[in-house]
Enzyme design. Structure first.
Site, mmCIF file in Angstrom:
data_model
loop_
_atom_site.group_PDB
_atom_site.id
_atom_site.type_symbol
_atom_site.label_atom_id
_atom_site.label_comp_id
_atom_site.label_asym_id
_atom_site.label_seq_id
_atom_site.Cartn_x
_atom_site.Cartn_y
_atom_site.Cartn_z
ATOM 1 N N SER A 128 0.846 -1.186 0.000
ATOM 2 C CA SER A 128 0.000 0.000 0.000
ATOM 3 C C SER A 128 0.888 1.245 0.000
ATOM 4 C CB SER A 128 -0.935 -0.026 1.204
ATOM 5 O OG SER A 128 -1.833 1.060 1.170
ATOM 6 N N LYS A 131 -0.498 7.379 0.876
ATOM 7 C CA LYS A 131 -1.587 8.143 0.263
ATOM 8 C C LYS A 131 -2.952 7.488 0.443
ATOM 9 C CE LYS A 131 1.629 10.224 -2.988
ATOM 10 N NZ LYS A 131 2.793 9.652 -2.267
#
Length: 341
Positions: A128, A131
């Site tokens: 991931s 953001k």
């Protein structure tokens, strides 16, 4: 952990994938198969022919897109562990091509989950980004959605023993398209564009990123989001480290860009645990009480809950990189011949 096992990396020709593959082949000499699944034939060719490990007998290259569910499922046959690193990652490009970003980052993630569920994969670790925490751009929103899909996949597995977890971290030092190579290139003009002098960013070395994924692969129960403890830097210090003689031209924050990065927001504090090296955001379970879930993960990681108002953001970090340290890290991880101008 990986000796005798087969592992597949989506987006395996990217910056992370290349570092991860090199680390696996060096650390686990008896790994059975390392499958590079990506859609860029040129990068696969270069990885195969222009790296020290390209002809390793365990290494396999498969052309394919995570949007292609059938191809991805075929590639996952016989795979024990899957690392999902494929994504469309550039914020401005995602804003201009929103559906393309959604098709890859969201629908492609769904394909990864289904392929793992259908082929006997034992564990999936998805990469991931900072953001995804309180996203303000489309890229971040698609990665948050992908994170939620991987966490929820643990509730879909029934008797299937596969587990899904997420590793979230900030800027990888020297990654293509990131600020360090951008500044190194721009300094030749004598001017560095600075978005805002107050801007801060997290920083993680490629090796630390690889170690975070290996930690998750070895320890994940399923449903966690792992956030490594990493330092921050001030953008103005990075400019000084790379080009102290250059003019700084303030250009303003771009659309979809944050002044400071976030990896854990205050709303997640109630189910976040901390260890010496990592924060672990525990999942909300549908089959047991919240306190039971938290206690189970707390025991497994020998971790402590964070404060109720805790948030992990780049400007509130307790670890900072100064100018000399930034220069040393650039020489170590980006360009061995780097010298400030």
């Amino acid at each position: 952990m990986l000796n005798g096992k087969s592992i597949l990396i989506t987006g395996g020709t990217g910056s992370f994938g290349q570092k991860f593959v090199a680390a696996i082949l060096q650390t686990y000499p008896k790994v059975k198969r390392v499958v590079i699944y990506s859609r860029d034939e040129l990068k696969q060719f270069e990885m195969q022919h222009h790296t020290p490990y390209g002809n390793h007998p365990a290494l396999e290259f498969v052309i394919g897109d995570i949007r292609d569910a059938q191809r991805l499922t075929r590639a996952c046959l016989g795979i024990d562990y899957l690392i999902h690193a494929a994504a469309l990652k550039h914020v401005p490009i995602a804003e201009l091509n929103p559906m393309e970003c959604i098709k890859t980052n969201v629908f492609g993630s769904e394909n990864v989950i289904n392929a793992a569920l259908d082929t006997g994969v034992k564990k999936v670790i998805a990469l991931s980004t900072d953001k995804a925490a309180a996203p303000i751009n489309l890229y971040g929103a698609t990665k948050l959605c992908a994170d939620k899909l991987f966490i929820a996949a643990n509730n879909m597995r029934a008797a299937n023993p596969v587990s899904f977890a997420v590793v979230r971290y900030g800027n990888v030092m020297g990654a293509s398209g990131s600020v360090i190579p951008f500044f190194i290139e721009k300094r030749q003009s004598g001017v560095l564009p600075i978005t805002d002098p107050a801007m801060t960013r997290f920083n993680i070395t490629p090796e630390a990123g690889v170690n975070a994924v290996l930690f998750a692969l070895e320890n994940a129960l399923g449903g966690e989001i792992f956030v490594p403890r990493i330092p921050s830097f001030r953008i103005i210090d990075l400019a000084e480290a790379i080009a102290p003689s250059c003019e700084h031209r303030i250009v303003g924050v771009r659309p979809g860009e944050k002044l400071h990065e976030e990896m854990i927001i205050e709303s997640d504090a109630l189910h976040t645990l901390e260890t010496a090296d990592y924060f672990v955001i525990a999942p909300h379970s549908l089959i047991e009480e919240y306190e039971q879930t938290l206690a189970r993960y707390r025991t497994h990681y020998q971790a402590q809950p964070v404060a109720k108002n805790f948030a992990y953001s780049s400007e509130k970090n307790t670890q900072w990189l100064d100018v000399p340290t930034l220069r040393r890290l650039i020489q170590q991880h980006v360009s061995p011949n780097f010298e400030p101008l």
